[in-house]
Design a protein around this motif. Structure first.
Motif, PDB file in Angstrom:
ATOM      1  N   MET A 130      28.478  51.116 -31.968  1.00 35.76           N
ATOM      2  CA  MET A 130      27.200  51.298 -32.668  1.00 35.76           C
ATOM      3  C   MET A 130      26.957  52.705 -33.200  1.00 35.76           C
ATOM      4  O   MET A 130      25.958  52.946 -33.873  1.00 35.76           O
ATOM      5  CB  MET A 130      26.047  50.912 -31.739  1.00 35.76           C
ATOM      6  CG  MET A 130      26.129  49.480 -31.227  1.00 35.76           C
ATOM      7  SD  MET A 130      26.120  48.246 -32.545  1.00 35.76           S
ATOM      8  CE  MET A 130      24.411  48.323 -33.059  1.00 35.76           C
ATOM      9  N   GLY A 131      27.860  53.644 -32.885  1.00 32.76           N
ATOM     10  CA  GLY A 131      27.660  55.033 -33.308  1.00 32.76           C
ATOM     11  C   GLY A 131      27.300  55.908 -32.121  1.00 32.76           C
ATOM     12  O   GLY A 131      26.788  55.431 -31.105  1.00 32.76           O
ATOM     13  N   ASP A 132      27.555  57.188 -32.245  1.00 31.20           N
ATOM     14  CA  ASP A 132      27.382  58.149 -31.151  1.00 31.20           C
ATOM     15  C   ASP A 132      25.900  58.324 -30.810  1.00 31.20           C
ATOM     16  O   ASP A 132      25.157  58.973 -31.549  1.00 31.20           O
ATOM     17  CB  ASP A 132      27.999  59.488 -31.550  1.00 31.20           C
ATOM     18  CG  ASP A 132      27.971  60.504 -30.426  1.00 31.20           C
ATOM     19  OD1 ASP A 132      27.522  60.160 -29.311  1.00 31.20           O
ATOM     20  OD2 ASP A 132      28.383  61.649 -30.656  1.00 31.20           O
ATOM     21  N   THR A 133      25.483  57.760 -29.685  1.00 31.37           N
ATOM     22  CA  THR A 133      24.072  57.840 -29.294  1.00 31.37           C
ATOM     23  C   THR A 133      23.672  59.229 -28.832  1.00 31.37           C
ATOM     24  O   THR A 133      22.475  59.531 -28.771  1.00 31.37           O
ATOM     25  CB  THR A 133      23.760  56.823 -28.177  1.00 31.37           C
ATOM     26  OG1 THR A 133      24.630  57.067 -27.052  1.00 31.37           O
ATOM     27  CG2 THR A 133      23.962  55.397 -28.654  1.00 31.37           C
ATOM     28  N   SER A 134      24.648  60.086 -28.510  1.00 30.29           N
ATOM     29  CA  SER A 134      24.298  61.446 -28.082  1.00 30.29           C
ATOM     30  C   SER A 134      23.689  62.243 -29.235  1.00 30.29           C
ATOM     31  O   SER A 134      23.058  63.277 -29.005  1.00 30.29           O
ATOM     32  CB  SER A 134      25.523  62.169 -27.525  1.00 30.29           C
ATOM     33  OG  SER A 134      26.464  62.459 -28.560  1.00 30.29           O
ATOM     34  N   GLN A 135      23.879  61.765 -30.466  1.00 31.58           N
ATOM     35  CA  GLN A 135      23.317  62.450 -31.625  1.00 31.58           C
ATOM     36  C   GLN A 135      21.867  62.053 -31.892  1.00 31.58           C
ATOM     37  O   GLN A 135      21.209  62.655 -32.745  1.00 31.58           O
ATOM     38  CB  GLN A 135      24.158  62.147 -32.869  1.00 31.58           C
ATOM     39  CG  GLN A 135      25.617  62.572 -32.747  1.00 31.58           C
ATOM     40  CD  GLN A 135      25.764  64.049 -32.445  1.00 31.58           C
ATOM     41  OE1 GLN A 135      25.184  64.881 -33.130  1.00 31.58           O
ATOM     42  NE2 GLN A 135      26.534  64.368 -31.415  1.00 31.58           N
ATOM     43  N   LEU A 136      21.375  61.044 -31.197  1.00 31.79           N
ATOM     44  CA  LEU A 136      19.996  60.606 -31.396  1.00 31.79           C
ATOM     45  C   LEU A 136      19.051  61.571 -30.698  1.00 31.79           C
ATOM     46  O   LEU A 136      19.237  61.908 -29.532  1.00 31.79           O
ATOM     47  CB  LEU A 136      19.796  59.184 -30.844  1.00 31.79           C
ATOM     48  CG  LEU A 136      20.638  58.089 -31.503  1.00 31.79           C
ATOM     49  CD1 LEU A 136      20.425  56.758 -30.783  1.00 31.79           C
ATOM     50  CD2 LEU A 136      20.292  57.951 -32.980  1.00 31.79           C
ATOM     51  N   ARG A 137      18.024  61.994 -31.387  1.00 30.24           N
ATOM     52  CA  ARG A 137      17.074  62.959 -30.856  1.00 30.24           C
ATOM     53  C   ARG A 137      15.647  62.436 -31.015  1.00 30.24           C
ATOM     54  O   ARG A 137      15.330  61.715 -31.962  1.00 30.24           O
ATOM     55  CB  ARG A 137      17.192  64.298 -31.602  1.00 30.24           C
ATOM     56  CG  ARG A 137      18.531  64.990 -31.432  1.00 30.24           C
ATOM     57  CD  ARG A 137      18.677  65.578 -30.021  1.00 30.24           C
ATOM     58  NE  ARG A 137      19.906  66.354 -29.884  1.00 30.24           N
ATOM     59  CZ  ARG A 137      21.067  65.850 -29.501  1.00 30.24           C
ATOM     60  NH1 ARG A 137      21.154  64.546 -29.237  1.00 30.24           N
ATOM     61  NH2 ARG A 137      22.135  66.611 -29.386  1.00 30.24           N
ATOM     62  N   GLY A 138      14.789  62.838 -30.080  1.00 35.38           N
ATOM     63  CA  GLY A 138      13.371  62.543 -30.184  1.00 35.38           C
ATOM     64  C   GLY A 138      13.086  61.056 -30.318  1.00 35.38           C
ATOM     65  O   GLY A 138      13.665  60.222 -29.611  1.00 35.38           O
ATOM     66  N   ASN A 139      12.216  60.714 -31.265  1.00 35.75           N
ATOM     67  CA  ASN A 139      11.810  59.325 -31.440  1.00 35.75           C
ATOM     68  C   ASN A 139      12.950  58.425 -31.890  1.00 35.75           C
ATOM     69  O   ASN A 139      12.868  57.196 -31.748  1.00 35.75           O
ATOM     70  CB  ASN A 139      10.656  59.227 -32.448  1.00 35.75           C
ATOM     71  CG  ASN A 139       9.325  59.636 -31.855  1.00 35.75           C
ATOM     72  OD1 ASN A 139       9.168  59.688 -30.643  1.00 35.75           O
ATOM     73  ND2 ASN A 139       8.366  59.954 -32.708  1.00 35.75           N
ATOM     74  N   ASP A 140      14.011  58.997 -32.439  1.00 34.93           N
ATOM     75  CA  ASP A 140      15.118  58.168 -32.887  1.00 34.93           C
ATOM     76  C   ASP A 140      15.867  57.537 -31.717  1.00 34.93           C
ATOM     77  O   ASP A 140      16.712  56.664 -31.931  1.00 34.93           O
ATOM     78  CB  ASP A 140      16.085  58.974 -33.766  1.00 34.93           C
ATOM     79  CG  ASP A 140      16.415  58.247 -35.063  1.00 34.93           C
ATOM     80  OD1 ASP A 140      15.636  57.364 -35.455  1.00 34.93           O
ATOM     81  OD2 ASP A 140      17.442  58.564 -35.687  1.00 34.93           O
ATOM     82  N   ARG A 141      15.565  57.958 -30.486  1.00 32.66           N
ATOM     83  CA  ARG A 141      16.138  57.302 -29.317  1.00 32.66           C
ATOM     84  C   ARG A 141      15.329  56.055 -28.935  1.00 32.66           C
ATOM     85  O   ARG A 141      15.709  55.335 -28.006  1.00 32.66           O
ATOM     86  CB  ARG A 141      16.199  58.266 -28.125  1.00 32.66           C
ATOM     87  CG  ARG A 141      17.183  59.419 -28.330  1.00 32.66           C
ATOM     88  CD  ARG A 141      17.365  60.239 -27.068  1.00 32.66           C
ATOM     89  NE  ARG A 141      18.042  59.509 -26.014  1.00 32.66           N
ATOM     90  CZ  ARG A 141      19.348  59.337 -25.927  1.00 32.66           C
ATOM     91  NH1 ARG A 141      20.147  59.822 -26.861  1.00 32.66           N
ATOM     92  NH2 ARG A 141      19.876  58.666 -24.914  1.00 32.66           N
ATOM     93  N   ASN A 142      14.260  55.797 -29.658  1.00 33.75           N
ATOM     94  CA  ASN A 142      13.429  54.620 -29.384  1.00 33.75           C
ATOM     95  C   ASN A 142      13.787  53.512 -30.369  1.00 33.75           C
ATOM     96  O   ASN A 142      13.803  53.718 -31.581  1.00 33.75           O
ATOM     97  CB  ASN A 142      11.949  54.983 -29.511  1.00 33.75           C
ATOM     98  CG  ASN A 142      11.059  53.805 -29.204  1.00 33.75           C
ATOM     99  OD1 ASN A 142      10.689  53.044 -30.096  1.00 33.75           O
ATOM    100  ND2 ASN A 142      10.707  53.630 -27.935  1.00 33.75           N
ATOM    101  N   ALA A 143      14.042  52.309 -29.855  1.00 31.55           N
ATOM    102  CA  ALA A 143      14.496  51.210 -30.705  1.00 31.55           C
ATOM    103  C   ALA A 143      13.425  50.759 -31.681  1.00 31.55           C
ATOM    104  O   ALA A 143      13.741  50.354 -32.806  1.00 31.55           O
ATOM    105  CB  ALA A 143      14.941  50.036 -29.830  1.00 31.55           C
TER     106      ALA A 143
END
Length: 271
Positions: A130-143
């Motif tokens: 699905m892509g590198d989730t470690s690059q998700l920051r802030g609200n983008d970590r919320n589905a």
């Protein structure tokens, strides 16, 4: 305290190679830092008592990486100068028993979300798919945010499928907000969603209903492998109010072969 807990963790139990010439009895600093998603320098300062006021997210990430029990997790929070999250707060703790279950799925794409649909952790096969989730920051970590405002996902959807999924997520989020009225980050997320998305605001203000669950069958558009047909199941951990998302394929199918290739390519990219 951190050093003692780090020394007792067996690398193989957290998916790391044991190594024949390993001098550390447990996890190295850089290994724990990577598992917790923080810098080695910051972890060093935490261990030496030179860093103050770590965030709740950092403490929770360390507790998960160290496989702490509920009592030890509470000690870690107290040592960081804050109480462990209590009633009225969305739980994010992954109990050691649940973590052991996740460890058994080390070769299967798995992600863990809290009740507000914030991503808590994802394993390497999930990142490869699905892509590198470690690059998700802030609200983008919320589905909910990702599907309405942010970067979206690699899952292929028609407009109707997208709308139905969003309706289910918003309905679930409203139930979560009612269960955890003291959670300030959740209230802030809802306020930001209402401001950023007219669709969310309309759903939030409307009746508490959602379309029936659709087929578990998903098509993931992978940038290197192409379309991968998989099944996606979301398992609820009732006692901890977590959602565990698992992607699998029928053994021997084209989807299984493509998923295996995607995971191998992901591992090669990391190495």
């Amino acid at each position: 305290m951190l050093r003692q807990w780090r020394d007792r963790v067996v690398p193989g139990d957290v998916g790391l190679p044991q190594g024949a010439h390993r001098r550390a009895t447990g996890l190295r600093r850089e290994e724990l830092a990577r598992l917790a998603g923080i810098s080695v320098d910051y972890l060093t300062r935490l261990e030496q008592g030179r860093a103050s006021s770590p965030s709740t997210q950092v403490v929770e990430a360390l507790a998960r990486a160290l496989r702490l029990s509920s009592t030890e997790r509470e000690r870690l929070f107290l040592g960081a100068g804050m109480p462990a999250p209590g009633p009225g707060i969305v739980p994010t703790h992954v109990a050691p028993s649940v973590q052991r279950l996740l460890d058994r799925l080390a070769n299967t794409p798995v992600a863990v979300y809290d009740a507000a649909w914030n991503l808590i952790q994802a394993n390497a096969p999930y990142d490869a798919l699905m892509g590198d989730t470690s690059q998700l920051r802030g609200n983008d970590r919320n589905a909910v945010w990702r599907n309405l405002v942010g970067s979206g996902s690699r899952a292929r959807q028609s407009a109707q499928e997208h709308d139905d999924q969003v309706a289910r997520l918003v309905a679930d989020l409203r139930l979560t907000a009612a269960r955890y009225p003291n959670d300030r980050p959740l209230r802030a997320l809802v306020a930001e969603l209402r401001e950023a998305s007219a669709a969310f605001d309309e759903l939030w203000a409307g009746a508490l209903d959602a379309a029936a669950e659709q087929s578990r069958h998903k098509i993931i558009d992978h940038p290197l492998v192409g379309a991968i047909e998989l099944d996606c199941d979301i398992l609820a951990v009732a006692g901890d109010d977590l959602r565990v998302m698992v992607y699998t394929a029928e053994p021997g199918s084209e989807g299984a072969d493509k998923l295996e290739l995607a995971v191998v390519l992901g591992a090669q990219a990391v190495s």
